[in-house]
Design a protein around this motif. Sequence first.
Motif, PDB file in Angstrom:
ATOM      1  N   ALA A  78       0.840  -1.198   0.000  1.00 46.42           N
ATOM      2  CA  ALA A  78       0.000   0.000   0.000  1.00 46.42           C
ATOM      3  C   ALA A  78       0.876   1.249   0.000  1.00 46.42           C
ATOM      4  CB  ALA A  78      -0.916  -0.002   1.211  1.00 46.42           C
ATOM      5  N   VAL A  79       0.454   2.256  -0.746  1.00 41.40           N
ATOM      6  CA  VAL A  79       1.203   3.496  -0.832  1.00 41.40           C
ATOM      7  C   VAL A  79       0.959   4.326   0.421  1.00 41.40           C
ATOM      8  CG1 VAL A  79       1.499   5.655  -2.112  1.00 41.40           C
ATOM      9  CG2 VAL A  79       1.128   3.511  -3.344  1.00 41.40           C
ATOM     10  N   GLN A  80       2.038   4.827   1.011  1.00 42.90           N
ATOM     11  CA  GLN A  80       1.940   5.685   2.188  1.00 42.90           C
ATOM     12  C   GLN A  80       1.589   7.107   1.749  1.00 42.90           C
ATOM     13  OE1 GLN A  80       2.441   5.365   5.619  1.00 42.90           O
ATOM     14  NE2 GLN A  80       2.037   7.551   5.789  1.00 42.90           N
ATOM     15  N   VAL A 107     -13.825  27.082  10.670  1.00 39.03           N
ATOM     16  CA  VAL A 107     -13.120  25.804  10.739  1.00 39.03           C
ATOM     17  C   VAL A 107     -13.455  25.208  12.104  1.00 39.03           C
ATOM     18  CG1 VAL A 107     -10.906  24.627  10.518  1.00 39.03           C
ATOM     19  CG2 VAL A 107     -11.270  26.812   9.367  1.00 39.03           C
ATOM     20  N   SER A 108     -14.053  24.042  12.115  1.00 38.05           N
ATOM     21  CA  SER A 108     -14.510  23.458  13.376  1.00 38.05           C
ATOM     22  C   SER A 108     -13.323  23.052  14.246  1.00 38.05           C
ATOM     23  CB  SER A 108     -15.380  22.235  13.104  1.00 38.05           C
ATOM     24  OG  SER A 108     -14.573  21.140  12.687  1.00 38.05           O
ATOM     25  N   PRO A 109     -13.515  23.008  15.560  1.00 35.28           N
ATOM     26  CA  PRO A 109     -12.434  22.548  16.447  1.00 35.28           C
ATOM     27  C   PRO A 109     -11.923  21.157  16.080  1.00 35.28           C
ATOM     28  CG  PRO A 109     -14.160  23.610  17.734  1.00 35.28           C
ATOM     29  CD  PRO A 109     -14.694  23.490  16.329  1.00 35.28           C
ATOM     30  N   ARG A 110     -12.825  20.272  15.679  1.00 35.91           N
ATOM     31  CA  ARG A 110     -12.391  18.930  15.284  1.00 35.91           C
ATOM     32  C   ARG A 110     -11.467  18.989  14.075  1.00 35.91           C
ATOM     33  NH1 ARG A 110     -16.388  14.041  13.109  1.00 35.91           N
ATOM     34  NH2 ARG A 110     -14.746  12.435  12.876  1.00 35.91           N
ATOM     35  N   THR A 111     -11.805  19.834  13.107  1.00 36.85           N
ATOM     36  CA  THR A 111     -10.977  19.959  11.908  1.00 36.85           C
ATOM     37  C   THR A 111      -9.639  20.614  12.228  1.00 36.85           C
ATOM     38  OG1 THR A 111     -12.918  20.035  10.463  1.00 36.85           O
ATOM     39  CG2 THR A 111     -10.872  20.958   9.595  1.00 36.85           C
ATOM     40  N   VAL A 112      -9.639  21.638  13.077  1.00 36.16           N
ATOM     41  CA  VAL A 112      -8.386  22.269  13.506  1.00 36.16           C
ATOM     42  C   VAL A 112      -7.458  21.214  14.114  1.00 36.16           C
ATOM     43  CG1 VAL A 112      -7.363  23.891  15.149  1.00 36.16           C
ATOM     44  CG2 VAL A 112      -9.361  24.568  13.818  1.00 36.16           C
ATOM     45  N   ALA A 113      -8.001  20.377  14.992  1.00 35.41           N
ATOM     46  CA  ALA A 113      -7.197  19.350  15.645  1.00 35.41           C
ATOM     47  C   ALA A 113      -6.677  18.322  14.642  1.00 35.41           C
ATOM     48  CB  ALA A 113      -8.018  18.667  16.731  1.00 35.41           C
ATOM     49  N   ALA A 114      -7.516  17.941  13.687  1.00 35.50           N
ATOM     50  CA  ALA A 114      -7.093  16.949  12.694  1.00 35.50           C
ATOM     51  C   ALA A 114      -5.981  17.489  11.808  1.00 35.50           C
ATOM     52  CB  ALA A 114      -8.292  16.524  11.850  1.00 35.50           C
ATOM     53  N   LEU A 115      -6.083  18.754  11.385  1.00 37.54           N
ATOM     54  CA  LEU A 115      -5.036  19.348  10.558  1.00 37.54           C
ATOM     55  C   LEU A 115      -3.715  19.412  11.307  1.00 37.54           C
ATOM     56  CD1 LEU A 115      -7.038  22.316   8.963  1.00 37.54           C
ATOM     57  CD2 LEU A 115      -6.302  20.225   7.800  1.00 37.54           C
ATOM     58  N   ALA A 116      -3.763  19.825  12.560  1.00 33.78           N
ATOM     59  CA  ALA A 116      -2.544  19.913  13.357  1.00 33.78           C
ATOM     60  C   ALA A 116      -1.925  18.537  13.560  1.00 33.78           C
ATOM     61  CB  ALA A 116      -2.845  20.570  14.698  1.00 33.78           C
ATOM     62  N   ALA A 117      -2.759  17.537  13.817  1.00 33.57           N
ATOM     63  CA  ALA A 117      -2.251  16.181  14.015  1.00 33.57           C
ATOM     64  C   ALA A 117      -1.628  15.631  12.738  1.00 33.57           C
ATOM     65  CB  ALA A 117      -3.384  15.274  14.487  1.00 33.57           C
ATOM     66  N   GLU A 140      -8.498  11.612  10.433  1.00 32.86           N
ATOM     67  CA  GLU A 140      -8.389  10.805  11.651  1.00 32.86           C
ATOM     68  C   GLU A 140      -8.184   9.333  11.315  1.00 32.86           C
ATOM     69  OE1 GLU A 140     -11.386  13.775  14.159  1.00 32.86           O
ATOM     70  OE2 GLU A 140     -12.117  11.869  13.345  1.00 32.86           O
ATOM     71  N   ARG A 141      -8.881   8.873  10.301  1.00 25.97           N
ATOM     72  CA  ARG A 141      -8.729   7.472   9.894  1.00 25.97           C
ATOM     73  C   ARG A 141      -7.344   7.230   9.294  1.00 25.97           C
ATOM     74  NH1 ARG A 141     -13.387   7.209   7.585  1.00 25.97           N
ATOM     75  NH2 ARG A 141     -12.811   7.324   5.394  1.00 25.97           N
ATOM     76  N   LEU A 142      -6.851   8.198   8.491  1.00 28.82           N
ATOM     77  CA  LEU A 142      -5.507   8.068   7.934  1.00 28.82           C
ATOM     78  C   LEU A 142      -4.451   7.979   9.024  1.00 28.82           C
ATOM     79  CD1 LEU A 142      -5.494  10.649   4.983  1.00 28.82           C
ATOM     80  CD2 LEU A 142      -5.300   8.161   4.790  1.00 28.82           C
ATOM     81  N   LEU A 143      -4.601   8.804  10.039  1.00 27.31           N
ATOM     82  CA  LEU A 143      -3.623   8.803  11.117  1.00 27.31           C
ATOM     83  C   LEU A 143      -3.628   7.481  11.872  1.00 27.31           C
ATOM     84  CD1 LEU A 143      -4.135  12.434  12.464  1.00 27.31           C
ATOM     85  CD2 LEU A 143      -2.238  11.572  11.090  1.00 27.31           C
ATOM     86  N   LEU A 144      -4.781   6.889  12.042  1.00 33.17           N
ATOM     87  CA  LEU A 144      -4.847   5.582  12.701  1.00 33.17           C
ATOM     88  C   LEU A 144      -4.180   4.500  11.861  1.00 33.17           C
ATOM     89  CD1 LEU A 144      -8.482   5.586  14.166  1.00 33.17           C
ATOM     90  CD2 LEU A 144      -6.337   5.607  15.452  1.00 33.17           C
TER      91      LEU A 144
END
Length: 313
Positions: free
Chosen positions: A4-6, A25-35, A266-270
Motif C-alpha cells: 500500500a502506498v503511504q 473551521v470546526s475545532p475537530r478539523t483544527v485538531a485533525a489538521l494539526a495532528a 483521523e482514519r488516515l492517522l490511525l
Amino acid sequence: MARAVQPRLIATDLDGTLLRDDKSVSPRTVAALAAAEAAGFDVFFVTGRPARWMDVVSGHVHGHGLAICANGAAVVDLHRGRQVVHVRELESCDALSVVRALREAAPGVSFAVERSGGIHFDPDYPALHPDPGGVVAPAEKLLGPGHDEPVLKLLAYHPELEPDEFLVLGRRVAGAYGQFTRSSKSALLEVSGSGVSKASTLARCCAERGIRPEEVVAFGDMPNDLEMLSWAGTSYAMANAHPDVLAATPHHTSSNEADGVAEVIERLLLLHGARTRRADPPPGGTPAPQGPSPAARHRPMGRRSPLHGSASG
C-alpha cells in the motif's frame, strides 16, 4: 501483493469542503489538521478563493505555509502575510476574447476581473464580492492597457442561465481562450489561463517535494475540484458535493457540516501513524528521514512575483 502506498500530502478545497457553511473551521478539523502536520503529512489548502480571503485558515497551516489560490493561478505564502509567490496568469488578450464571445452568446452577462492586487467590476456585475478598492468600469477597459498586475481570473455572471448550462456554453464559445470552471451555486463562471487548474498547480508543488500523485489524498465538492480529484491517488467527494463530483470520485465522506475532511484524516492517522516519515528515531540511532529538506519545501516554482494578491471553493 503490492505494498500500500503511504500518503504524504493532503490537499483540500475550502468552501463546501473543509469549511462549514458559516465559513468557520470546526475545532475537530483544527485538531485533525494539526495532528496530520505533526505526523509528517504536508497539508495544502487548494481553493478558488483569492489571497485576501485566506485569513480564515491562515492560522491552521503549518510547515511550508503555502496555499494554492484562485483555482491554481496563485501560490500564496500564508506565513508572510498572504504574499503571492507564484502567478500563472490569464493573458489580457485571451480574457478580452472571452468577454467578446460571451457578450455575443449570452446577452446580459457581466464580468469581474480578479488581479493579484484585487478585484474590479463591470457596472452591471452584482455585489457578489464586495471590495472597496475595486474599480468599476466596462470589462473591456479593465482588461485594456495601463494595468501592471497580472489577471488571475475572469469571472462571468449571468442572472438567468442555469449554472451548468452556462458552463457548457462558455466552454463551447470561448474554451479556446482559457480554462473554464465554476464553484458557485449561481451562474458564475471562473476563467483561468489555459491549462491552469487546481490540479496542474498542485502537481507542480508536489513535484518540488518529490511527491507522486499516488501519495496525495484530495478532498473537494464542486466542478472546479474535478481535475484535482482525478489527479490525486486517493480522492474524496463530500456528501454535499455537486452530482458530477459525486459521480466522478470513488470515495465519499461526510458533509462539510459534519467534518468530513477531519473524519478521513483521523482514519488516515490511525492507519499510517506508526509509519509516518517523522517516526521516532531508533534508540541510539539517527532520526528517521523526514522528507524534503526545509530548503526544498520553500523552493519557489518558476518566476516569482512580489505582488500581493472570485469565486470561492
